[in-house]
Write a protein that holds these residues in place. Structure first.
Motif, PDB file in Angstrom:
ATOM      1  N   THR A 146       0.811  -1.215   0.000  1.00 25.21           N
ATOM      2  CA  THR A 146       0.000   0.000   0.000  1.00 25.21           C
ATOM      3  C   THR A 146       0.846   1.267   0.000  1.00 25.21           C
ATOM      4  OG1 THR A 146      -0.123  -0.058   2.412  1.00 25.21           O
ATOM      5  CG2 THR A 146      -1.914  -1.116   1.202  1.00 25.21           C
ATOM      6  N   GLU A 147       2.165   1.113   0.009  1.00 21.94           N
ATOM      7  CA  GLU A 147       3.063   2.263   0.021  1.00 21.94           C
ATOM      8  C   GLU A 147       4.182   2.040  -0.992  1.00 21.94           C
ATOM      9  OE1 GLU A 147       4.336   3.294   3.973  1.00 21.94           O
ATOM     10  OE2 GLU A 147       2.402   2.698   4.823  1.00 21.94           O
ATOM     11  N   ASN A 148       4.976   3.069  -1.226  1.00 24.55           N
ATOM     12  CA  ASN A 148       6.088   2.970  -2.170  1.00 24.55           C
ATOM     13  C   ASN A 148       7.440   2.883  -1.470  1.00 24.55           C
ATOM     14  OD1 ASN A 148       4.520   2.988  -4.504  1.00 24.55           O
ATOM     15  ND2 ASN A 148       4.368   5.213  -4.457  1.00 24.55           N
ATOM     16  N   SER A 149       7.414   2.572  -0.173  1.00 23.20           N
ATOM     17  CA  SER A 149       8.648   2.432   0.593  1.00 23.20           C
ATOM     18  C   SER A 149       8.374   1.523   1.790  1.00 23.20           C
ATOM     19  CB  SER A 149       9.120   3.803   1.073  1.00 23.20           C
ATOM     20  OG  SER A 149      10.291   3.695   1.833  1.00 23.20           O
ATOM     21  N   THR A 150       9.380   0.717   2.144  1.00 26.26           N
ATOM     22  CA  THR A 150       9.294  -0.137   3.324  1.00 26.26           C
ATOM     23  C   THR A 150      10.615  -0.034   4.066  1.00 26.26           C
ATOM     24  OG1 THR A 150       7.863  -1.688   2.124  1.00 26.26           O
ATOM     25  CG2 THR A 150       8.839  -2.471   4.170  1.00 26.26           C
ATOM     26  N   GLY A 151      10.546   0.195   5.375  1.00 22.13           N
ATOM     27  CA  GLY A 151      11.744   0.321   6.187  1.00 22.13           C
ATOM     28  C   GLY A 151      11.925  -0.868   7.116  1.00 22.13           C
ATOM     29  N   PHE A 152      13.180  -1.234   7.339  1.00 21.06           N
ATOM     30  CA  PHE A 152      13.507  -2.354   8.219  1.00 21.06           C
ATOM     31  C   PHE A 152      14.679  -1.988   9.110  1.00 21.06           C
ATOM     32  CE2 PHE A 152      11.774  -4.330   4.388  1.00 21.06           C
ATOM     33  CZ  PHE A 152      10.799  -5.160   4.931  1.00 21.06           C
ATOM     34  N   TYR A 153      14.670  -2.569  10.314  1.00 22.61           N
ATOM     35  CA  TYR A 153      15.837  -2.543  11.174  1.00 22.61           C
ATOM     36  C   TYR A 153      16.544  -3.876  10.976  1.00 22.61           C
ATOM     37  CZ  TYR A 153      13.358   1.259  13.511  1.00 22.61           C
ATOM     38  OH  TYR A 153      12.680   2.425  13.785  1.00 22.61           O
ATOM     39  N   PHE A 154      17.759  -3.850  10.470  1.00 22.96           N
ATOM     40  CA  PHE A 154      18.587  -5.033  10.313  1.00 22.96           C
ATOM     41  C   PHE A 154      19.497  -5.088  11.537  1.00 22.96           C
ATOM     42  CE2 PHE A 154      18.302  -6.643   5.861  1.00 22.96           C
ATOM     43  CZ  PHE A 154      17.280  -5.808   5.438  1.00 22.96           C
ATOM     44  N   ILE A 155      19.347  -6.124  12.341  1.00 17.13           N
ATOM     45  CA  ILE A 155      20.073  -6.199  13.609  1.00 17.13           C
ATOM     46  C   ILE A 155      21.015  -7.403  13.601  1.00 17.13           C
ATOM     47  CG2 ILE A 155      19.860  -6.263  16.109  1.00 17.13           C
ATOM     48  CD1 ILE A 155      16.875  -5.339  15.620  1.00 17.13           C
ATOM     49  N   LYS A 156      22.301  -7.123  13.725  1.00 17.29           N
ATOM     50  CA  LYS A 156      23.338  -8.155  13.784  1.00 17.29           C
ATOM     51  C   LYS A 156      23.707  -8.379  15.246  1.00 17.29           C
ATOM     52  CE  LYS A 156      28.045  -8.860  12.068  1.00 17.29           C
ATOM     53  NZ  LYS A 156      29.113  -8.260  11.253  1.00 17.29           N
ATOM     54  N   ASN A 157      23.972  -9.626  15.617  1.00 13.97           N
ATOM     55  CA  ASN A 157      24.302  -9.997  16.998  1.00 13.97           C
ATOM     56  C   ASN A 157      23.203  -9.555  17.973  1.00 13.97           C
ATOM     57  OD1 ASN A 157      26.804 -11.175  16.288  1.00 13.97           O
ATOM     58  ND2 ASN A 157      27.704  -9.134  16.182  1.00 13.97           N
ATOM     59  N   SER A 158      21.985  -9.832  17.590  1.00 10.24           N
ATOM     60  CA  SER A 158      20.827  -9.441  18.380  1.00 10.24           C
ATOM     61  C   SER A 158      20.790 -10.176  19.717  1.00 10.24           C
ATOM     62  CB  SER A 158      19.547  -9.746  17.602  1.00 10.24           C
ATOM     63  OG  SER A 158      18.412  -9.482  18.380  1.00 10.24           O
ATOM     64  N   ALA A 159      20.460  -9.443  20.768  1.00  9.34           N
ATOM     65  CA  ALA A 159      20.326 -10.009  22.107  1.00  9.34           C
ATOM     66  C   ALA A 159      19.478  -9.065  22.947  1.00  9.34           C
ATOM     67  CB  ALA A 159      21.696 -10.201  22.752  1.00  9.34           C
ATOM     68  N   ASP A 160      18.779  -9.622  23.913  1.00  9.78           N
ATOM     69  CA  ASP A 160      18.010  -8.819  24.859  1.00  9.78           C
ATOM     70  C   ASP A 160      18.857  -8.558  26.097  1.00  9.78           C
ATOM     71  OD1 ASP A 160      15.638  -8.532  23.443  1.00  9.78           O
ATOM     72  OD2 ASP A 160      14.844 -10.444  24.162  1.00  9.78           O
ATOM     73  N   VAL A 161      18.990  -7.293  26.454  1.00  8.89           N
ATOM     74  CA  VAL A 161      19.665  -6.910  27.687  1.00  8.89           C
ATOM     75  C   VAL A 161      18.697  -6.007  28.443  1.00  8.89           C
ATOM     76  CG1 VAL A 161      21.621  -5.695  28.698  1.00  8.89           C
ATOM     77  CG2 VAL A 161      21.945  -7.087  26.641  1.00  8.89           C
ATOM     78  N   ASP A 162      18.219  -6.499  29.563  1.00  8.02           N
ATOM     79  CA  ASP A 162      17.233  -5.765  30.366  1.00  8.02           C
ATOM     80  C   ASP A 162      16.014  -5.373  29.519  1.00  8.02           C
ATOM     81  OD1 ASP A 162      18.886  -5.910  32.629  1.00  8.02           O
ATOM     82  OD2 ASP A 162      19.962  -4.085  32.024  1.00  8.02           O
ATOM     83  N   SER A 163      15.545  -6.323  28.719  1.00  2.30           N
ATOM     84  CA  SER A 163      14.366  -6.151  27.852  1.00  2.30           C
ATOM     85  C   SER A 163      14.572  -5.115  26.747  1.00  2.30           C
ATOM     86  CB  SER A 163      13.138  -5.792  28.675  1.00  2.30           C
ATOM     87  OG  SER A 163      12.861  -6.819  29.595  1.00  2.30           O
ATOM     88  N   LEU A 164      15.809  -4.777  26.442  1.00  2.00           N
ATOM     89  CA  LEU A 164      16.116  -3.851  25.353  1.00  2.00           C
ATOM     90  C   LEU A 164      17.004  -4.547  24.331  1.00  2.00           C
ATOM     91  CD1 LEU A 164      16.938  -0.641  27.424  1.00  2.00           C
ATOM     92  CD2 LEU A 164      14.826  -1.143  26.195  1.00  2.00           C
ATOM     93  N   GLU A 165      16.871  -4.142  23.084  1.00  2.32           N
ATOM     94  CA  GLU A 165      17.699  -4.699  22.012  1.00  2.32           C
ATOM     95  C   GLU A 165      19.131  -4.211  22.174  1.00  2.32           C
ATOM     96  OE1 GLU A 165      19.103  -6.840  19.285  1.00  2.32           O
ATOM     97  OE2 GLU A 165      16.922  -6.930  19.407  1.00  2.32           O
ATOM     98  N   ALA A 166      20.097  -5.160  22.179  1.00  2.00           N
ATOM     99  CA  ALA A 166      21.497  -4.803  22.385  1.00  2.00           C
ATOM    100  C   ALA A 166      22.356  -5.081  21.164  1.00  2.00           C
ATOM    101  CB  ALA A 166      22.045  -5.563  23.588  1.00  2.00           C
ATOM    102  N   GLY A 167      21.754  -5.441  20.038  1.00  4.62           N
ATOM    103  CA  GLY A 167      22.537  -5.758  18.858  1.00  4.62           C
ATOM    104  C   GLY A 167      22.963  -4.526  18.082  1.00  4.62           C
ATOM    105  N   ASP A 168      23.704  -4.770  17.016  1.00  4.13           N
ATOM    106  CA  ASP A 168      24.187  -3.718  16.124  1.00  4.13           C
ATOM    107  C   ASP A 168      23.106  -3.457  15.083  1.00  4.13           C
ATOM    108  OD1 ASP A 168      25.662  -1.911  14.730  1.00  4.13           O
ATOM    109  OD2 ASP A 168      27.230  -3.321  14.123  1.00  4.13           O
TER     110      ASP A 168
END
Length: 167
Positions: free
Chosen positions: A83-105
C-alpha cells in the motif's frame, strides 16, 4: 404430449450444465517476497552469514515472520508493503536482549519502489509486483552494512536474489 417434454428437459439440462464454471482455486496468487543475500565485503563473491540476525519492520513491534529470528543467515526473503512505495527495516546483527532492550548492532534500511498491480485470476485477485527497486541506508558512524547492490530492480518472483548486502 410426452414428446414435447423430452426436448424441453434436454434443453433445460443442457443450459444448467453449460452454465457451470470450474472451481476457482488460487494456486499462484501471492505477492512476491524480496530476496536478499549477504556477502563478505572483503571477498564479494563469497556469501557471509549474519550472526544472530533479527529483522524488524520500522514502526513495528514484532520481527518479520518470513525470517527465522536470531539465527545465522546468508539469505532472507522479506515482504514489501503493497500500500506504500517504501518499506523500512531494522537489520540487527548480533541481536540479544539486555534488560528487555535490544542490544545488537542495528542498521536502518529503506527500500523504495514503484508498485504495479497484476491481475492473476478471479480467485486470486491482484498481486503487487515492485519495479525500480532502490535502497536507502541510514548512515551512522558504525554501520555494519558496508554496501548495498540492487541486482534486479524488478521484484516479480521470489526465486532469485534482488539485493546483495555486503558486510
Amino acid at each position: 404430449m410426452k414428446k414435447v417434454y423430452i426436448p424441453i428437459l434436454f434443453i433445460i439440462a443442457f443450459i444448467s450444465f453449460g452454465a457451470c464454471e470450474k472451481d476457482d482455486i488460487c494456486v499462484d496468487g501471492d505477492t512476491p517476497l524480496m530476496v536478499i543475500r549477504f556477502y563478505d565485503v572483503d571477498n564479494p563473491a563469497v556469501l557471509k552469514k549474519v550472526t544472530k540476525f533479527r529483522i524488524v519492520g520500522v514502526g513495528q513491534n514484532t520481527t518479520v515472520t518470513t525470517v527465522a529470528d536470531r539465527t545465522d543467515l546468508d539469505s532472507i526473503a522479506i515482504p514489501l508493503k503493497v500500500t506504500e512505495n517504501s518499506t523500512g527495516f531494522y537489520f540487527i546483527k548480533n541481536s540479544a536482549d539486555v534488560d528487555s532492550l535490544e542490544a545488537g548492532d542495528l542498521d536502518t534500511l529503506y527500500f523504495n519502489y514503484t508498485r504495479k498491480d497484476k491481475f492473476i485470476s478471479r480467485a486470486c485477485g491482484y498481486i503487487a509486483n515492485f519495479e525500480t527497486l532502490g535502497s536507502d541506508l541510514k548512515m551512522e558512524t558504525d554501520n555494519w552494512i558496508k554496501d548495498i547492490e540492487i541486482v534486479t530492480p524488478l521484484v516479480e518472483n521470489s526465486t532469485a536474489a534482488h539485493v546483495k548486502i555486503f558486510h
